[in-house]
Design a protein around this motif. Sequence first.
Motif, short mmCIF file in Angstrom:
data_model
loop_
_atom_site.label_atom_id
_atom_site.label_comp_id
_atom_site.label_asym_id
_atom_site.label_seq_id
_atom_site.Cartn_x
_atom_site.Cartn_y
_atom_site.Cartn_z
N PRO A 296 0.80 -1.23 0.00
CA PRO A 296 0.00 0.00 0.00
C PRO A 296 0.84 1.28 0.00
CG PRO A 296 0.17 -0.81 2.24
CD PRO A 296 0.94 -1.77 1.37
N PHE A 301 7.88 9.09 -1.14
CA PHE A 301 7.07 9.42 0.03
C PHE A 301 5.93 10.40 -0.29
CE2 PHE A 301 10.39 7.33 2.26
CZ PHE A 301 9.79 6.86 3.41
N ALA B 233 2.15 10.81 4.32
CA ALA B 233 2.87 10.50 3.08
C ALA B 233 1.89 9.84 2.13
CB ALA B 233 4.05 9.57 3.36
N THR B 234 2.32 9.66 0.88
CA THR B 234 1.42 9.05 -0.08
C THR B 234 1.44 7.53 0.04
OG1 THR B 234 3.12 9.04 -1.76
CG2 THR B 234 1.61 10.89 -1.76
N GLY B 235 0.39 6.93 -0.45
CA GLY B 235 0.28 5.49 -0.52
C GLY B 235 -0.73 5.19 -1.60
N VAL B 236 -1.00 3.89 -1.81
CA VAL B 236 -1.99 3.53 -2.81
C VAL B 236 -2.82 2.41 -2.21
CG1 VAL B 236 -0.13 2.26 -3.97
CG2 VAL B 236 -2.29 2.54 -5.13
N TYR B 243 -3.38 9.96 0.73
CA TYR B 243 -2.38 10.71 1.50
C TYR B 243 -2.69 10.37 2.95
CZ TYR B 243 0.76 14.65 2.43
OH TYR B 243 1.82 15.44 2.82
N ILE B 246 1.89 8.35 8.45
CA ILE B 246 3.12 7.57 8.59
C ILE B 246 3.20 7.12 10.05
CG2 ILE B 246 5.64 7.51 8.41
CD1 ILE B 246 5.43 10.12 6.73
N THR B 278 -1.23 -1.17 8.16
CA THR B 278 -1.82 -0.56 6.96
C THR B 278 -3.13 -1.26 6.58
OG1 THR B 278 -0.38 -1.93 5.57
CG2 THR B 278 0.32 0.34 5.96
N ALA B 285 -0.78 5.13 5.56
CA ALA B 285 -0.18 4.85 4.26
C ALA B 285 1.18 4.17 4.37
CB ALA B 285 -0.02 6.15 3.46
N ARG B 286 1.90 4.44 5.47
CA ARG B 286 3.27 3.93 5.58
C ARG B 286 3.58 3.53 7.00
NH1 ARG B 286 5.17 5.71 0.20
NH2 ARG B 286 7.33 5.45 0.86
N VAL B 287 4.49 2.54 7.12
CA VAL B 287 4.98 2.13 8.43
C VAL B 287 6.51 2.11 8.37
CG1 VAL B 287 5.01 0.30 10.16
CG2 VAL B 287 2.91 0.76 8.88
#
Lengths: 302, 302
Positions: A296, A301, B233-236, B243, B246, B278, B285-287
């Motif tokens: 994901p 970033f 941060a961004t993710g998908v 967005y 983190i 997530t 979005a992030r780890v």
Amino acid sequence: MKVEQFIENAITEIRNEVQGQAIIGLSGGVDSSVCAILAYRALGKRLTPVYVDSGLMRQFESDRIEQLFKEIGLIRVNAHDKFLEALKGVDDPEQKRKIVGETFIRIFEEEARKIKADTLIQGTIYPDRIESEGGIKSHHNVGGLPITMEFKRIVEPLRDLYKDEVRETARVLGLPVEISERMPYPGPGLAVRIIGEVTKEKLDVVRKANAIVEEEIMKFSPWQAFAAILGKATGVKGDNRIYGWIVAIRSISSRDAMTADIMELDWNVLKLISSRITGEIPSVARVVYDLTPKPPGTIEFE
Amino acid sequence: MKVEQFIENAITEIRNEVQGQAIIGLSGGVDSSVCAILAYRALGKRLTPVYVDSGLMRQFESDRIEQLFKEIGLIRVNAHDKFLEALKGVDDPEQKRKIVGETFIRIFEEEARKIKADTLIQGTIYPDRIESEGGIKSHHNVGGLPITMEFKRIVEPLRDLYKDEVRETARVLGLPVEISERMPYPGPGLAVRIIGEVTKEKLDVVRKANAIVEEEIMKFSPWQAFAAILGKATGVKGDNRIYGWIVAIRSISSRDAMTADIMELDWNVLKLISSRITGEIPSVARVVYDLTPKPPGTIEFE
């Protein structure tokens, strides 16, 4: 299709599509470099490769690119202040990408006017197009093209290639290893490796940290490995509490950037990088390692 | 000095120093719990233990603390809104610690007035005092005591103990394992595990992430293991760009919290935590995993 055949077709296509003068934005990445060589073979002196030195590049990168491509007539435009000015006070990542893209394009247009070029050649590859359609990236290469662009024509000779095919083409074209095997690097550069506003100070920190990450991780052949700044946190240096930068390390393996796995690096490597970054950059308080695969996470970033 | 001897001395000391009614802020940590039991033995009904439910605590923690200490007369004060209100718009970590400390103290004073107590008993231990002097922490336990405090007297029976001595005392006092072996937890709670402004949304995210971290890491006996929020941060997710938050994981080993090493956890554990966080919290979005020992990092992020 064999690489040699692709090269021949691409050169023919560029010759057919371009009347008069064309310009290409060369970023130093493998995509735009391959594209520039193909276009140079097709157009010779009718091509003007422009390298916009945005101040968002890695350590020593701009000088090296200038040196490598001077023989095909590269023009280097210093635009550090222009980018910093345009990015001032901007937090939103989409906004940042758009501003960087637009600033690039405006500079290209300026250069294009000087030589009366009406065609922009771009190194967009297949995964970029897929991701743009999905709204995952608003921007590749120099991208996020403003609608009011002055160019009559955009030519994208690599539009159907995957990254590994581009690298193969680079090898066949005889480009040096530092280009053919070069890590992907985002068009907006360090601007998307800084969470929040882009400042001169943050650029200097992330550039130094990135050089350390590359020095220590490139030998393990990552798809990409880089540093980013996430914000500030506390730390203690000497006997005093500080409030310093949080630097993130991202190191991934991938086949085509559509998906990516995190690299399971040795703890001694990670600890060495962490201690080098906090030791060599006084304003850094913390170093973290990104554990997020794509999806994901995205690779960058922002 | 043997633990039994210490307990006897501490009880005598508290009896000698306290006239009338006293109050103790019980956080549920091993320090304040041991301190409360000692004070209860010394003062009986003259002690009022107060648990301020700040909304900055971990999942299910407040209910559990209330249940464990009701037999010594614990008073639970719900102050979620008071803390959120006081922290609104505050970014600076020192400021946040001070506001949390001051809000705690004001609530204690209010409770103290109700029962006419003029003494505050606190579980400050030796490393807290050292670090306060060095300016590394402005605040421990409920701390950062405002100068205009209404209490006539502060009593700190554990002021010369190291953490392992406090745990030993807890065991001898017969406190349950979940208290005697409890991880250290900062006085300002989740407020210093959120970079930037504290909001209800961020509190909910960091609390959920923290529960996952504890579920997966406690079996490896860390000194401390927790989650924090560093920014966005961004993710998908699905086919769309997001967005999101983190989340940082911190997992350290230590003897006394004066220094700390990062734990070299198995990659499968780290990847499982990352995918659970997530997967189970849509807005993340992030780890990332904190690679910073202390020094140059602090244990907490703020």
